[in-house]
Scaffold this active site. Sequence first.
Site, PDB file in Angstrom:
ATOM      1  N   LYS A   9      11.786   4.828  -0.361  1.00 36.99           N
ATOM      2  CA  LYS A   9      12.803   4.459   0.816  1.00 36.99           C
ATOM      3  C   LYS A   9      14.315   5.122   0.095  1.00 36.99           C
ATOM      4  CE  LYS A   9      10.028   1.333   3.287  1.00 36.99           C
ATOM      5  NZ  LYS A   9       9.979   0.063   3.991  1.00 36.99           N
ATOM      6  N   TYR A  49       8.368   5.298  12.766  1.00 34.75           N
ATOM      7  CA  TYR A  49       7.928   3.796  12.878  1.00 34.75           C
ATOM      8  C   TYR A  49       7.670   3.284  14.418  1.00 34.75           C
ATOM      9  CZ  TYR A  49       9.255   2.488   7.838  1.00 34.75           C
ATOM     10  OH  TYR A  49       8.997   2.396   6.724  1.00 34.75           O
ATOM     11  N   ARG A  85      -1.271  -0.065  -1.719  1.00 37.46           N
ATOM     12  CA  ARG A  85      -0.620  -1.646  -1.345  1.00 37.46           C
ATOM     13  C   ARG A  85      -0.826  -2.821  -2.431  1.00 37.46           C
ATOM     14  NH1 ARG A  85       0.282  -1.411   3.988  1.00 37.46           N
ATOM     15  NH2 ARG A  85      -0.109  -3.674   4.573  1.00 37.46           N
ATOM     16  N   ARG A 102       7.385  -4.144  -5.387  1.00 41.01           N
ATOM     17  CA  ARG A 102       8.634  -4.715  -4.495  1.00 41.01           C
ATOM     18  C   ARG A 102       9.053  -6.211  -5.166  1.00 41.01           C
ATOM     19  NH1 ARG A 102       5.098  -3.650   1.151  1.00 41.01           N
ATOM     20  NH2 ARG A 102       6.248  -2.115   1.724  1.00 41.01           N
ATOM     21  N   ASN A 112      12.778  -2.421   1.032  1.00 35.59           N
ATOM     22  CA  ASN A 112      11.782  -2.911   0.149  1.00 35.59           C
ATOM     23  C   ASN A 112      11.364  -1.972  -0.834  1.00 35.59           C
ATOM     24  OD1 ASN A 112      10.536  -1.885   2.186  1.00 35.59           O
ATOM     25  ND2 ASN A 112       9.099  -3.329   2.745  1.00 35.59           N
ATOM     26  N   HIS A 115       7.112   2.398   0.851  1.00 31.17           N
ATOM     27  CA  HIS A 115       6.017   2.252   2.075  1.00 31.17           C
ATOM     28  C   HIS A 115       4.887   2.772   1.669  1.00 31.17           C
ATOM     29  CE1 HIS A 115       4.694   2.499   6.231  1.00 31.17           C
ATOM     30  NE2 HIS A 115       4.303   3.815   5.711  1.00 31.17           N
ATOM     31  N   GLU A 126       0.562   9.452   9.462  1.00 35.58           N
ATOM     32  CA  GLU A 126       1.697   9.347   8.546  1.00 35.58           C
ATOM     33  C   GLU A 126       1.902  10.653   7.781  1.00 35.58           C
ATOM     34  OE1 GLU A 126       1.869   5.505   6.651  1.00 35.58           O
ATOM     35  OE2 GLU A 126       2.462   4.739   8.537  1.00 35.58           O
TER      36      GLU A 126
HETATM   37  P1  CMP Z   1       7.097  -0.956   5.653  1.00 44.00           P
HETATM   38  O1  CMP Z   1       5.936  -1.255   4.863  1.00 44.00           O
HETATM   39  O2  CMP Z   1       7.662   0.342   5.457  1.00 44.00           O
HETATM   40  O3  CMP Z   1       6.680  -1.174   7.351  1.00 44.00           O
HETATM   41  C1  CMP Z   1       7.813  -1.587   8.298  1.00 44.00           C
HETATM   42  C2  CMP Z   1       8.910  -1.960   7.675  1.00 44.00           C
HETATM   43  O4  CMP Z   1       9.853  -2.531   8.409  1.00 44.00           O
HETATM   44  C3  CMP Z   1       8.680  -2.662   6.393  1.00 44.00           C
HETATM   45  O5  CMP Z   1       7.950  -1.891   5.277  1.00 44.00           O
HETATM   46  C4  CMP Z   1      10.319  -3.277   6.130  1.00 44.00           C
HETATM   47  O6  CMP Z   1      10.989  -2.206   5.623  1.00 44.00           O
HETATM   48  C5  CMP Z   1      10.301  -3.674   7.577  1.00 44.00           C
HETATM   49  N1  CMP Z   1      10.341  -4.923   7.854  1.00 44.00           N
HETATM   50  C6  CMP Z   1       9.101  -5.335   8.032  1.00 44.00           C
HETATM   51  N2  CMP Z   1       9.139  -6.675   8.493  1.00 44.00           N
HETATM   52  C7  CMP Z   1      10.605  -7.152   8.748  1.00 44.00           C
HETATM   53  C8  CMP Z   1      11.481  -8.101   9.113  1.00 44.00           C
HETATM   54  N3  CMP Z   1      10.775  -9.206   9.268  1.00 44.00           N
HETATM   55  N4  CMP Z   1      12.607  -7.914   8.807  1.00 44.00           N
HETATM   56  C9  CMP Z   1      13.320  -6.748   8.705  1.00 44.00           C
HETATM   57  N5  CMP Z   1      12.382  -5.625   8.209  1.00 44.00           N
HETATM   58  C10 CMP Z   1      11.099  -5.857   8.270  1.00 44.00           C
END
Ligand code: CMP
Length: 139
Positions: A9, A49, A85, A102, A112, A115, A126
């Site tokens: 990211k 998303y 994962r 992470r 984070n 993805h 995706e």
């Molecule tokens: P990702 O695995 O890319 O999937 C969805 C993304 O939404 C996640 O990583 C975070 O970047 C974001 N995300 C998920 N949960 C939250 C949350 N509670 N608050 C803010 N961002 C979130």
Amino acid sequence: MERTLSIVKPDGVSGGLIGEVVRRFEKNGIKIAAMKMIHLSRTQAEGFYAVHKERPFFASLTEFMSSGPCLVMVLEGENVIAKNRELMGATDYRKAAEGTIRRDFASDIEKNIVHGSDAPETAAYEIGYFFNQLEIVGK
Ligand code: CMP
């Protein structure tokens, strides 16, 4: 043999973590079948998303994901969806296991670093969102 989509990211790219993430994949026997840099528009981030569009964090997430370049990759290997994962760790870095990407580098639940697709159906969607057949090497 399985495929999954991985994204470094904007926070991972600006933090100089591309090499570190790729090194962890290679060290764990994961093959990179495709990779490219991309700077998503807001609309493209919203499309990617789309499953989260009702979530309270959707606006902030898509703003973040379009704030700078990402590295997108197709990873290939046995059980690679789960393996990736495991290497990433939980979405919330505070709950991620020791030694995961992470846990080691994230400091925000949204920003984070990486993805990864969560299931074969989402992986297919995706991967197709970013790559065509000609851009993916391997079988
Ligand atoms: P990702 O695995 O890319 O999937 C969805 C993304 O939404 C996640 O990583 C975070 O970047 C974001 N995300 C998920 N949960 C939250 C949350 N509670 N608050 C803010 N961002 C979130």
